[in-house]
Design a protein around this motif. Sequence first.
Motif, PDB file in Angstrom:
ATOM      1  N   VAL B  11       1.796  -8.391  10.717  1.00 10.88           N
ATOM      2  CA  VAL B  11       1.740  -8.020   9.312  1.00 10.88           C
ATOM      3  C   VAL B  11       0.370  -8.425   8.776  1.00 10.88           C
ATOM      4  O   VAL B  11      -0.198  -9.425   9.223  1.00 10.88           O
ATOM      5  N   HIS B  40      -8.320  -1.195  10.182  1.00 13.17           N
ATOM      6  CA  HIS B  40      -8.754  -1.809   8.925  1.00 13.17           C
ATOM      7  C   HIS B  40      -8.258  -0.943   7.766  1.00 13.17           C
ATOM      8  O   HIS B  40      -7.829   0.172   7.970  1.00 13.17           O
ATOM      9  N   GLY B  41      -8.394  -1.466   6.563  1.00 13.35           N
ATOM     10  CA  GLY B  41      -8.186  -0.605   5.398  1.00 13.35           C
ATOM     11  C   GLY B  41      -6.778  -0.666   4.850  1.00 13.35           C
ATOM     12  O   GLY B  41      -6.219  -1.744   4.680  1.00 13.35           O
ATOM     13  N   MET B  42      -6.211   0.481   4.607  1.00 12.28           N
ATOM     14  CA  MET B  42      -4.921   0.632   3.929  1.00 12.28           C
ATOM     15  C   MET B  42      -3.853  -0.277   4.524  1.00 12.28           C
ATOM     16  O   MET B  42      -3.039  -0.841   3.813  1.00 12.28           O
ATOM     17  N   ARG B  45      -2.714  -4.025   3.207  1.00 10.56           N
ATOM     18  CA  ARG B  45      -2.014  -4.406   1.980  1.00 10.56           C
ATOM     19  C   ARG B  45      -0.534  -4.684   2.275  1.00 10.56           C
ATOM     20  O   ARG B  45       0.334  -3.957   1.829  1.00 10.56           O
ATOM     21  N   GLY B  46      -0.305  -5.705   3.112  1.00  5.28           N
ATOM     22  CA  GLY B  46       1.080  -6.092   3.378  1.00  5.28           C
ATOM     23  C   GLY B  46       1.790  -5.198   4.372  1.00  5.28           C
ATOM     24  O   GLY B  46       2.961  -5.378   4.646  1.00  5.28           O
ATOM     25  N   GLY B  47       1.077  -4.220   4.912  1.00  4.34           N
ATOM     26  CA  GLY B  47       1.685  -3.308   5.867  1.00  4.34           C
ATOM     27  C   GLY B  47       1.561  -3.823   7.289  1.00  4.34           C
ATOM     28  O   GLY B  47       1.103  -4.937   7.534  1.00  4.34           O
ATOM     29  N   VAL B  48       1.999  -3.002   8.231  1.00  5.33           N
ATOM     30  CA  VAL B  48       1.917  -3.347   9.650  1.00  5.33           C
ATOM     31  C   VAL B  48       0.470  -3.212  10.107  1.00  5.33           C
ATOM     32  O   VAL B  48      -0.215  -2.264   9.734  1.00  5.33           O
ATOM     33  N   VAL B  99       8.705 -12.228   8.699  1.00  2.00           N
ATOM     34  CA  VAL B  99       8.046 -11.982   7.416  1.00  2.00           C
ATOM     35  C   VAL B  99       8.836 -10.819   6.838  1.00  2.00           C
ATOM     36  O   VAL B  99       8.771  -9.701   7.330  1.00  2.00           O
ATOM     37  N   PRO B 101       9.965  -7.839   4.801  1.00  2.00           N
ATOM     38  CA  PRO B 101       9.247  -6.827   4.018  1.00  2.00           C
ATOM     39  C   PRO B 101       9.917  -6.594   2.682  1.00  2.00           C
ATOM     40  O   PRO B 101      11.100  -6.898   2.511  1.00  2.00           O
ATOM     41  N   PHE B 102       9.169  -6.033   1.747  1.00  2.00           N
ATOM     42  CA  PHE B 102       9.719  -5.882   0.413  1.00  2.00           C
ATOM     43  C   PHE B 102      10.888  -4.912   0.355  1.00  2.00           C
ATOM     44  O   PHE B 102      11.740  -4.999  -0.517  1.00  2.00           O
ATOM     45  N   THR B 103      10.918  -4.002   1.325  1.00  2.00           N
ATOM     46  CA  THR B 103      12.067  -3.095   1.357  1.00  2.00           C
ATOM     47  C   THR B 103      13.365  -3.870   1.555  1.00  2.00           C
ATOM     48  O   THR B 103      14.427  -3.433   1.137  1.00  2.00           O
TER      49      THR B 103
END
Lengths: 614, 195
Positions: B11, B40-42, B45-48, B99, B101-103
């Motif tokens: 994560v 890198h990049g998008m 933001r808390g993603g995989v 960790v 996830p927000f889902t």
Amino acid sequence: MHRLLQIKDRETDLALGNDAIVRGALEAGLAFASCYPGTPSSEIGNNLYIISKETDVYFEFSVNEKVALEVAASAAQCGLRSMCSMKHVGLNVASDVLITLAYIGVEGGLVVVSADDPSLHSSQNEQDNRYYAKLGGLPMLEPADPGEAYLMTREAFEISERYRVPVILRTTTRVNHSRSPVTFGPLAAPKTKGEFKKNPFRLVPIPAVARELHKELLGKRKDMAEDAARSPFNTISGEGTVGVASSGVARHYVADGLRELGIMDRARVLNLGFSHPFPHKLAKEFLASVNTVLVVEELEPILEESLKVVALHEALSICIEGKPPGPIPRHFELDPITVKDALASHFGVEFSRPQTVRVDDLPPRPPNLCPGCPHRATYYSIKKVFGDHALYPSDIGCYTLGILPPLSAADYLLCMGSSIGTGCGFSEVQERPVVSFIGDSTFFHSGIAGLVNAKFNNHDTVLVILDNFTTAMTGHQPHPGTSLMPEGEVEPAVSIEGLVEGIGIEEVAVINPLNLKKSIKALEKIASSKAKGPKVVVARAVCPLYHRAVTGKRKPIVFQVQDSCDMCRDCIDDLACPAFSLTNGRIEIDERLCNACAVCSQICDSIKPKKVAG
Amino acid sequence: MKSLNMFITGVGGQGTLLASRVLGEAALMVGMGAVVGEVHGMAQRGGVVESVVVIGERKGPVLSEGEADVLLGFEPMETLRALRMCHRNTIVVSNLTPVVPFTVTSGKAEYPDVDSMMEKVRGAVGRLVALDADRLAKEAGSPRAMNVVLVGALAATNTLPFDAEILEEAIRATVKPAFVEINLRAFRSGVSAVT
């Protein structure tokens, strides 16, 4: 000293593609560079930004790619070796410059880095910018890895000066963001003082001049193609009558696949790195030696079509296949097994895909606005005032993540700056109120013209400028409105509200989105205004990640849910801050994640601050 | 030699990129080919965040499904999600600390039971080494060194074509000087957790 300046001659480094490009440019005597950041090109500018403070190299983050290329073109016209880097869609913005610059030409070498993003890892489309080399009639180099990115960057300056045209260095995400060992050479001292020699009947493309310049550019084509045919980046290797042709990073998938299938010794391979103007002679030699060709390239069938033209031209009867109905997909990046599978059937050897187990029913983990992100607070207040009924054109940046429920604050998006222009159109033809969102850096990039249009044509639309002091999504680059720099607080070079007022927008509200009550009050005033025409809200609060990176400080508090919590869930359901969790039936805030924005404590009395070490 | 294909998943913020670099640097130190593919990049933001390390002859920076000889999972559910990358003989090293996830935290989905997730992984691959790397990192002096604990555990499986000393050297060369000692402690605790 920056680590790319510390690497010694003949030293090998596990270099990132973007680092290799920068070092290659410095070794070639780069004097002048500009960019607008965008994934996967951003590290090029980030490195040069620091390097420019430690050397004579000039660097700037320009406001957009068009301006960046104009700035670099003029430096190159004055004889300086220059480089301009951008992501693929950035070249759309700069294309107006590029195509005529191809006519005008350059004095000092100019390298235009176009970082394409097959598979759309962080982009809104996956266009193939190799078409720009065809469109502009420009030389193009396509590295397969960091080592080639380094060598090709150096060579691009030579080609550019040999033919006096800009050269496109076309990379893809897998080149920009891969590391592999690269052995570097010595740094060069750049020529940093330019000179402009007046020559308007060459440099001002009024029609009579441009007609001649176009013929001149076309006249360079034959020599450039012959150069490409001789280039060490273009090779024919192997024996046999079964051919494979490839370019860019796909060349590695071909070589790996042939080796692992054990058919290296019976494959004849055309590898292209200097791929435009198309090396007709070399392609002819290759095609004349084989009976069939599999073309392996990512995205568009550009190499494939060029080979078919050569075959037709040379009256060669040969089977050339690649994109559908062939086996190589036209969308997304390639992967080893797709290529291996295509190679196996092309060569008539056995290959079975590995058996895999897929588990698809796991909870997804989408990227999300960070804890404490002021955009979340802005969206919360906007939704309270304008509701779900309003139409929310969005734009390119972190805040596009507002698309996710419960914020659901993105309804339409095309490109950088489109929130305002599309908001203008929407406001004319349909009934929903229109509230457009744009980031601070994006506003400077391409939002201003849209706002002028909104004023000029009196469009009834609200524009919310999300000012978080930085270009956050691409890694915190400064922009003209930045008021916080690593050296401390600064006066912004350009005031956003000054600009907006200068355009003549009469209703302008500047809010601190982290103060919900005041924000909602200001938004209600805008929403209830009877005056027709555009209104602007500037929602200003610093990006917490940027603030921490610059100041090195955390706020000395975090927020906690008290025992009085009645589990109404408004905090989770309306804010969706990732620091929150539902654990054993209770709502908790993860202290390690909380950035102390205090927004949640304004919607619930059971959430209170707690002191921690700062 | 046949290439060793490693897939690393976690994560955003867990330090997968540093772990990838350490493995790549180690290969470089012993004169082997190394390719590290990063994201890198998008995704940050808390993603995989997924990366690839290939050691040996291979030059391509991408792995297809079923090609990973090693899977290094920084988070148990992400380990299971990356099972598609594994084959029958893959060595999997996985952290056990979720960790969430927000889902899940927002109540839209349920976080699966860690033990049963690990059982699913174990049944599909050659070997699974599962450890509480978060706890070991904390004990070593820094929760942030969890990534290096996992690299240590991987080193102890004898899958890598170089030994632990080379990895220690790679850690010294990669992490900031102030954090070298803590990272070496974390690395060694990962090694001893498996041996």
